[in-house]
Each structure stands twice: as structure tokens, then as C-alpha cells.
Design a protein around this motif. Structure first.
Motif, PDB file in Angstrom:
ATOM      1  N   ILE A 131       0.794  -1.360   0.080  1.00  0.00           N
ATOM      2  CA  ILE A 131      -0.206  -0.375  -0.272  1.00  0.00           C
ATOM      3  C   ILE A 131       0.695   1.697  -0.134  1.00  0.00           C
ATOM      4  N   GLY A 132       2.008   0.967  -0.348  1.00  0.00           N
ATOM      5  CA  GLY A 132       3.366   1.811  -0.360  1.00  0.00           C
ATOM      6  C   GLY A 132       3.287   2.618   0.679  1.00  0.00           C
ATOM      7  N   LEU A 133       3.092   2.605   2.053  1.00  0.00           N
ATOM      8  CA  LEU A 133       3.820   2.941   3.128  1.00  0.00           C
ATOM      9  C   LEU A 133       5.032   2.752   3.979  1.00  0.00           C
ATOM     10  N   THR A 134       5.731   2.955   4.847  1.00  0.00           N
ATOM     11  CA  THR A 134       6.296   2.768   5.238  1.00  0.00           C
ATOM     12  C   THR A 134       6.165   1.242   6.645  1.00  0.00           C
ATOM     13  N   GLU A 135       6.834   0.470   7.049  1.00  0.00           N
ATOM     14  CA  GLU A 135       6.315  -0.530   7.990  1.00  0.00           C
ATOM     15  C   GLU A 135       6.353  -0.435   9.144  1.00  0.00           C
ATOM     16  N   ALA A 136       7.227   1.570   9.619  1.00  0.00           N
ATOM     17  CA  ALA A 136       7.618   2.133  10.964  1.00  0.00           C
ATOM     18  C   ALA A 136       6.063   3.091  10.731  1.00  0.00           C
ATOM     19  N   THR A 137       4.998   3.060   9.826  1.00  0.00           N
ATOM     20  CA  THR A 137       4.101   3.900   9.861  1.00  0.00           C
ATOM     21  C   THR A 137       3.324   2.784   9.581  1.00  0.00           C
ATOM     22  N   LEU A 138       2.858   1.887   9.177  1.00  0.00           N
ATOM     23  CA  LEU A 138       2.448   1.267   9.315  1.00  0.00           C
ATOM     24  C   LEU A 138       1.960   0.265  10.912  1.00  0.00           C
ATOM     25  N   SER A 139       3.204   0.371  11.469  1.00  0.00           N
ATOM     26  CA  SER A 139       3.193  -0.134  12.947  1.00  0.00           C
ATOM     27  C   SER A 139       2.237   1.336  13.706  1.00  0.00           C
ATOM     28  N   ARG A 140       2.728   2.021  13.456  1.00  0.00           N
ATOM     29  CA  ARG A 140       2.064   3.175  13.708  1.00  0.00           C
ATOM     30  C   ARG A 140       0.547   3.736  14.312  1.00  0.00           C
ATOM     31  N   TYR A 141       0.336   2.933  12.758  1.00  0.00           N
ATOM     32  CA  TYR A 141      -1.393   2.711  12.618  1.00  0.00           C
ATOM     33  C   TYR A 141      -1.786   1.762  13.580  1.00  0.00           C
ATOM     34  N   ILE A 142      -1.627   0.276  13.669  1.00  0.00           N
ATOM     35  CA  ILE A 142      -2.010  -0.664  13.857  1.00  0.00           C
ATOM     36  C   ILE A 142      -1.368  -0.698  15.622  1.00  0.00           C
ATOM     37  N   SER A 143      -0.082   0.111  16.404  1.00  0.00           N
ATOM     38  CA  SER A 143      -0.518   0.413  17.789  1.00  0.00           C
ATOM     39  C   SER A 143      -1.420   1.558  18.396  1.00  0.00           C
ATOM     40  N   GLY A 144      -2.465   2.042  16.945  1.00  0.00           N
ATOM     41  CA  GLY A 144      -2.988   2.849  17.570  1.00  0.00           C
ATOM     42  C   GLY A 144      -2.312   4.068  17.979  1.00  0.00           C
ATOM     43  N   ASP A 145      -0.898   4.679  17.708  1.00  0.00           N
ATOM     44  CA  ASP A 145      -0.290   5.873  18.045  1.00  0.00           C
ATOM     45  C   ASP A 145      -0.606   7.075  16.779  1.00  0.00           C
ATOM     46  N   ARG A 146      -1.172   6.578  15.328  1.00  0.00           N
ATOM     47  CA  ARG A 146      -1.502   7.472  14.699  1.00  0.00           C
ATOM     48  C   ARG A 146      -2.820   7.147  13.642  1.00  0.00           C
ATOM     49  N   ASP A 147      -3.555   8.083  13.214  1.00  0.00           N
ATOM     50  CA  ASP A 147      -4.721   7.704  13.014  1.00  0.00           C
ATOM     51  C   ASP A 147      -4.588   7.846  11.718  1.00  0.00           C
ATOM     52  N   PRO A 148      -4.722   6.678  11.066  1.00  0.00           N
ATOM     53  CA  PRO A 148      -4.604   6.897   9.119  1.00  0.00           C
ATOM     54  C   PRO A 148      -5.290   7.217   8.383  1.00  0.00           C
ATOM     55  N   LYS A 149      -5.604   7.846   7.542  1.00  0.00           N
ATOM     56  CA  LYS A 149      -6.078   8.741   6.722  1.00  0.00           C
ATOM     57  C   LYS A 149      -7.221   8.019   6.037  1.00  0.00           C
ATOM     58  N   PRO A 150      -8.218   8.288   5.454  1.00  0.00           N
ATOM     59  CA  PRO A 150     -10.113   6.967   4.811  1.00  0.00           C
ATOM     60  C   PRO A 150      -9.198   6.752   3.434  1.00  0.00           C
ATOM     61  N   GLU A 151      -8.588   6.911   3.032  1.00  0.00           N
ATOM     62  CA  GLU A 151      -7.417   6.253   1.480  1.00  0.00           C
ATOM     63  C   GLU A 151      -6.948   5.038   1.837  1.00  0.00           C
ATOM     64  N   VAL A 152      -5.987   5.617   2.562  1.00  0.00           N
ATOM     65  CA  VAL A 152      -5.119   4.911   3.317  1.00  0.00           C
ATOM     66  C   VAL A 152      -5.443   3.265   3.959  1.00  0.00           C
ATOM     67  N   ILE A 153      -7.259   3.884   4.400  1.00  0.00           N
ATOM     68  CA  ILE A 153      -8.109   2.234   5.558  1.00  0.00           C
ATOM     69  C   ILE A 153      -8.408   1.715   3.830  1.00  0.00           C
ATOM     70  N   ALA A 154      -8.396   2.794   2.964  1.00  0.00           N
ATOM     71  CA  ALA A 154      -9.206   1.578   1.914  1.00  0.00           C
ATOM     72  C   ALA A 154      -8.782   1.082   1.550  1.00  0.00           C
ATOM     73  N   ASN A 155      -6.902   1.703   1.147  1.00  0.00           N
ATOM     74  CA  ASN A 155      -5.672   1.368   0.757  1.00  0.00           C
ATOM     75  C   ASN A 155      -5.727  -0.736   1.132  1.00  0.00           C
ATOM     76  N   MET A 156      -5.645  -0.663   2.506  1.00  0.00           N
ATOM     77  CA  MET A 156      -5.206  -1.544   3.542  1.00  0.00           C
ATOM     78  C   MET A 156      -6.310  -3.011   3.697  1.00  0.00           C
ATOM     79  N   ALA A 157      -7.554  -1.834   3.445  1.00  0.00           N
ATOM     80  CA  ALA A 157      -8.788  -3.278   3.534  1.00  0.00           C
ATOM     81  C   ALA A 157      -8.518  -4.019   1.953  1.00  0.00           C
ATOM     82  N   THR A 158      -8.277  -3.316   0.724  1.00  0.00           N
ATOM     83  CA  THR A 158      -8.372  -3.830  -0.885  1.00  0.00           C
ATOM     84  C   THR A 158      -7.005  -4.720  -0.077  1.00  0.00           C
TER      85      THR A 158
END
Length: 103
Positions: free
Chosen positions: A27-54
Motif C-alpha cells: 500500500i506504499g507505506l513504510t513499515e514504521a508508519t504502518l506499525s504506528r497505525y497498528i499500535s494506535g499511535d496514529r490514525d490513517p487517512k481514509p484512503e489509507v484505510i481503503a488501501n489496507m482493506a483492499t
């Protein structure tokens, strides 16, 4: 969003035998950014959530906790339509077997 999103992403990664690094690359992210989304430290933008879902073959609503695992024919149909082009022939055969109980 927070922890609920991260838990659902982690569950989907495990269910698909996928590592965070692989999802991040898809989905074109760094692993560190994804890790922050998973840990709840950051909230992804809607388009990132859509890309993750796909990439995880699920829906944004599921990742956000808006919909649950209950069978929902329209949701399943949308999910299949959205992901059909990315499915391998084996994935398609497995889906047909799961739907119709074939061998």
C-alpha cells in the motif's frame, strides 16, 4: 480509531499469513508508519484505510469496527468484485469451493 483498528489489522494479517512489511509495501507505506497505525499511535487517512482493506481482502467498515463478521451478502459481493482482479486462479478456485462445496 485507535486500538480497535490495530487489532483488526493484526487479525487480518495473521489470517492471511502476511507480515506488516508486506502490507506496508503493497500500500506504499513504510513499515514504521504502518506499525504506528497498528499500535494506535496514529490514525490513517481514509484512503489509507481503503488501501489496507483492499490489500487485506476485507472492507474499510470491518477495519473500523463498523461492521462485523456476520454474513452480509452485499458486502461479500462488493468485496469479491473489488478484489477479483488481484485474485490468483487458485484463490478463485478456493472461493468457488468455499461457496459451493466443490472439490
Amino acid at each position: 480509531m485507535g486500538k480497535e483498528l490495530g487489532v483488526r489489522i493484526s487479525e487480518q494479517l495473521k489470517a492471511r499469513g502476511m507480515q506488516q512489511k508486506e502490507l506496508a509495501e503493497r500500500i506504499g507505506l513504510t513499515e514504521a508508519t504502518l506499525s504506528r497505525y497498528i499500535s494506535g499511535d496514529r490514525d490513517p487517512k481514509p484512503e489509507v484505510i481503503a488501501n489496507m482493506a483492499t490489500a487485506l481482502h476485507t472492507t474499510s467498515d470491518y477495519l473500523l469496527g463498523i461492521e462485523h463478521d456476520d454474513f452480509d451478502y452485499p458486502r461479500i459481493r462488493r468485496m469479491i468484485a473489488r478484489n477479483a482482479s488481484a485474485m490468483s486462479d487458485q484463490d478463485k478456485k478456493d472461493l468457488i469451493n468455499a461457496l459451493f462445496g466443490g472439490e
